[in-house]
Design a protein around this motif. Sequence first.
Motif, short mmCIF file in Angstrom:
data_model
loop_
_atom_site.label_atom_id
_atom_site.label_comp_id
_atom_site.label_asym_id
_atom_site.label_seq_id
_atom_site.Cartn_x
_atom_site.Cartn_y
_atom_site.Cartn_z
N GLN A 108 -9.83 -3.17 0.59
CA GLN A 108 -9.33 -1.88 1.06
C GLN A 108 -7.83 -1.93 1.34
OE1 GLN A 108 -12.01 0.13 -0.02
NE2 GLN A 108 -10.89 1.35 1.46
N GLU A 112 -5.74 0.95 -0.25
CA GLU A 112 -5.03 1.87 0.64
C GLU A 112 -3.53 1.58 0.69
OE1 GLU A 112 -7.03 1.55 4.38
OE2 GLU A 112 -8.93 2.37 3.59
N HIS A 114 -1.76 -0.96 1.62
CA HIS A 114 -1.14 -1.79 2.65
C HIS A 114 -0.59 -3.07 2.02
CE1 HIS A 114 -2.65 0.88 5.69
NE2 HIS A 114 -3.91 0.67 5.34
#
Length: 292
Positions: A108, A112, A114
């Motif tokens: 994730q 996302e 990051h």
Amino acid sequence: MKHDSYNEQRERGNFSFPVEYHYVTNHHPRYNMPYHWHIQYEIIRVLEGKIVISIDENEYTASAGDIIFITDGCVHGGKAFLENTIYECMVFDKKLFETNVGDKNILQKFFEHHLIINSYFNNEYTDIHRTIWTIFDALKTKSSGYEFIVLGCLFNFFGLVLKHNLYTKSFTNFISSNQKNIHKLKKVFHLIETSYSQPLTLEDLANTSGLSPKYFCRFFQSMTNKTPIAYLNYYRIECACSKLTSDKDQSITDIAYSCGFNDLSYFIKTFRKYKNTTPNKYIKSYFELTNK
């Protein structure tokens, strides 16, 4: 590579295996990629020759054996640097990873944004090279069980990226500034995609971006290495190539007008500029190769 819209919203592969594969030679209608973006990830491997890929505000030159990774949402386009360039690409949706295998929180972080995966991998990264080659070989042959090979190798790819720290952590301020520029480009691309068959002026394109024509020209050229009007004509020719090889019922004149050219001689001149051949010769060459 067939990118008929800047934001490709179509389904990739099928629901259970959302992966799409393309083999691209210099006779493919989308040999040179117009700028576009999509919500899926893309991996390109160069088999022969050399290709220049622009991703957002960065440019990469990839030679035979090199790999390009494109994150979802990035505006990207490409141009073959050598005439004999051959490359393959796969486009996959993150829905492919809806599984309980491993630590989903780590994945994730990639999905996302990051963690941003590096875009360029040359032959120095031998383990990644082997993994990506296995993926493409499986997609090309589609032998029994190839879906499991592809999925397993993609997990291996993410694992190797983490193992070798082949990513950067996102910085909010930089991403915010960068995304503002990309958002302006996407709005202009959307206008071109939906209205390329209509008369479009520099003022029309500049107004869509919210910039003055003078500043817009500098901004657009810095992002795409083409002037706005040159890029508009380039995109129109790419659309014409797709129609010339897929719609036998339309004449060259009809296709020229449907792609925004109101003068056949200018269309042929522009076509020759970007394709180094005439529309008639392009059609003949394409079907001679595809019918072999």
